[in-house]
Design a protein around this motif. Structure first.
Motif, PDB file in Angstrom:
ATOM      1  N   PRO A 239       0.818  -1.210   0.000  1.00  0.00           N
ATOM      2  CA  PRO A 239       0.000   0.000   0.000  1.00  0.00           C
ATOM      3  C   PRO A 239       0.858   1.269   0.000  1.00  0.00           C
ATOM      4  O   PRO A 239       1.866   1.344   0.707  1.00  0.00           O
ATOM      5  CB  PRO A 239      -0.799  -0.118   1.312  1.00  0.00           C
ATOM      6  CG  PRO A 239      -0.883  -1.586   1.568  1.00  0.00           C
ATOM      7  CD  PRO A 239       0.416  -2.154   1.062  1.00  0.00           C
ATOM      8  N   GLY A 240       0.476   2.218  -0.829  1.00  0.00           N
ATOM      9  CA  GLY A 240       1.171   3.500  -0.873  1.00  0.00           C
ATOM     10  C   GLY A 240       2.268   3.570  -1.920  1.00  0.00           C
ATOM     11  O   GLY A 240       2.755   4.648  -2.229  1.00  0.00           O
ATOM     12  N   ILE A 241       2.677   2.416  -2.435  1.00  0.00           N
ATOM     13  CA  ILE A 241       3.700   2.402  -3.477  1.00  0.00           C
ATOM     14  C   ILE A 241       3.012   2.329  -4.847  1.00  0.00           C
ATOM     15  O   ILE A 241       2.101   1.535  -5.044  1.00  0.00           O
ATOM     16  CB  ILE A 241       4.651   1.188  -3.331  1.00  0.00           C
ATOM     17  CG1 ILE A 241       5.320   1.175  -1.968  1.00  0.00           C
ATOM     18  CG2 ILE A 241       5.678   1.175  -4.465  1.00  0.00           C
ATOM     19  CD1 ILE A 241       6.372   2.232  -1.761  1.00  0.00           C
ATOM     20  N   ASN A 242       3.483   3.170  -5.751  1.00  0.00           N
ATOM     21  CA  ASN A 242       2.979   3.140  -7.123  1.00  0.00           C
ATOM     22  C   ASN A 242       4.024   2.453  -7.994  1.00  0.00           C
ATOM     23  O   ASN A 242       5.150   2.927  -8.101  1.00  0.00           O
ATOM     24  CB  ASN A 242       2.749   4.577  -7.606  1.00  0.00           C
ATOM     25  CG  ASN A 242       1.991   4.618  -8.899  1.00  0.00           C
ATOM     26  OD1 ASN A 242       1.038   3.860  -9.088  1.00  0.00           O
ATOM     27  ND2 ASN A 242       2.412   5.483  -9.798  1.00  0.00           N
ATOM     28  N   PHE A 243       3.655   1.349  -8.603  1.00  0.00           N
ATOM     29  CA  PHE A 243       4.608   0.526  -9.348  1.00  0.00           C
ATOM     30  C   PHE A 243       4.550   0.865 -10.829  1.00  0.00           C
ATOM     31  O   PHE A 243       3.480   0.862 -11.428  1.00  0.00           O
ATOM     32  CB  PHE A 243       4.263  -0.950  -9.123  1.00  0.00           C
ATOM     33  CG  PHE A 243       5.301  -1.906  -9.641  1.00  0.00           C
ATOM     34  CD1 PHE A 243       6.393  -2.268  -8.865  1.00  0.00           C
ATOM     35  CD2 PHE A 243       5.184  -2.449 -10.912  1.00  0.00           C
ATOM     36  CE1 PHE A 243       7.340  -3.155  -9.338  1.00  0.00           C
ATOM     37  CE2 PHE A 243       6.144  -3.338 -11.398  1.00  0.00           C
ATOM     38  CZ  PHE A 243       7.228  -3.689 -10.605  1.00  0.00           C
ATOM     39  N   TYR A 244       5.702   1.178 -11.412  1.00  0.00           N
ATOM     40  CA  TYR A 244       5.763   1.428 -12.848  1.00  0.00           C
ATOM     41  C   TYR A 244       6.026   0.111 -13.571  1.00  0.00           C
ATOM     42  O   TYR A 244       7.097  -0.466 -13.454  1.00  0.00           O
ATOM     43  CB  TYR A 244       6.834   2.474 -13.165  1.00  0.00           C
ATOM     44  CG  TYR A 244       6.458   3.832 -12.627  1.00  0.00           C
ATOM     45  CD1 TYR A 244       5.449   4.568 -13.244  1.00  0.00           C
ATOM     46  CD2 TYR A 244       7.057   4.356 -11.491  1.00  0.00           C
ATOM     47  CE1 TYR A 244       5.058   5.801 -12.743  1.00  0.00           C
ATOM     48  CE2 TYR A 244       6.678   5.597 -10.988  1.00  0.00           C
ATOM     49  CZ  TYR A 244       5.679   6.305 -11.619  1.00  0.00           C
ATOM     50  OH  TYR A 244       5.281   7.524 -11.115  1.00  0.00           O
TER      51      TYR A 244
END
Lengths: 178, 178
Positions: A21-26
């Motif tokens: 949660p809270g991490i945006n994965f490219y």
């Protein structure tokens, strides 16, 4: 490099809350699945590799394998692989890098690079720079030169620049926030 | 295929007792590090891929990434990746395969292949065939066609043929004993 590869951004999928949660994965799988996007990314890496006169690729496990191997085939350089501990079967050297909590290691075969080779280190993305720094240290320990570091994505909001400021680093696109 | 790629054998290092005593590991890092060897292996895979009119590559984690990505760049097909559980960030399907003791799974993104695509599944080596069979099942579940299966090494003393007898399988070289 004067060229802009910003067009690559539209091939990259942003996945919220991964791996936590809270991490945006490219997500680069959507880039690689598209022949136009994948070729464009490799064009950019190839241009940098030729400018730095790299004659060997070291690809970082495991998404770095995808770009590093294709690039090596274009350049006809051969490709060595930096792997997690215990995966390489022959005699290895290893280097430690910091994780958010604790440390991990990467290994390289002793014969992965030869004395005097000009090595381009390839990964998909540069975040903290820890793994790349570990690989660069091993390349130099084997008496080869780090000709450059190439990645598709630069997460510019993470502090990799200090760690890698000795090296020529080329990233094709930059994301400046999560 | 009429061509012989037996010359590739001299690029492959045999490492005894890896990953455990009694197992002889065929190490492809020495092949990939050699530009001539790596190109020859890709030439063989490319010929098969074109004969089978593949228009998409699915590469199997993680050594399959090296051959699959370079091949996709040659063919301009794009490459999708089959990964260990928890590595792919988007919506996935998964398939189980047998290990010596127990089972493991591989995952594929739901959008990895499109309906009707002709998929070449690429790995470095075929041993038991379990992982390849799992990937083939996922490709078909996503309504694409398995146009063929391509690997550098066939361990012919292991029982993969029964599992994969529905498919066109091309391996460049065969080792008939450990």
């Amino acid at each position: 490099m004067a060229e802009t590869y910003d067009e690559l951004k539209r091939y990259i999928r942003s996945v919220p809350d991964f791996p936590k949660p809270g991490i945006n994965f490219y997500d680069i799988t959507t880039l690689m699945q598209d022949p136009v996007g994948f070729a464009l990314a490799l064009d950019g890496m190839e241009k940098f590799a030729r400018a730095k006169e790299a004659n060997k690729i070291v690809a970082v496990e495991s998404r770095g394998f995808l770009f590093g191997a294709a690039l090596a085939d274009r350049l006809k350089t051969g490709v060595a692989i930096a792997r997690k501990p215990g995966k390489l079967p022959y005699r290895t050297i290893s280097a430690e890098y910091a994780l958010e909590y604790g440390t991990d290691r990467l290994e390289l075969h002793e014969d992965a690079v030869k004395t005097g080779e000009r090595v381009l280190i390839v990964d998909d993305l540069i975040a903290t720079g820890g793994t790349i720094e570990a690989v660069a240290g091993m390349v130099e320990k084997l008496n080869a030169t780090v000709a450059g570091i190439s990645a598709v994505i630069d997460l510019s909001f993470l502090p990799w620049r200090e760690k890698l400021n000795r090296f020529e680093v080329n990233c094709l696109i930059t994301f400046d926030s999560e």
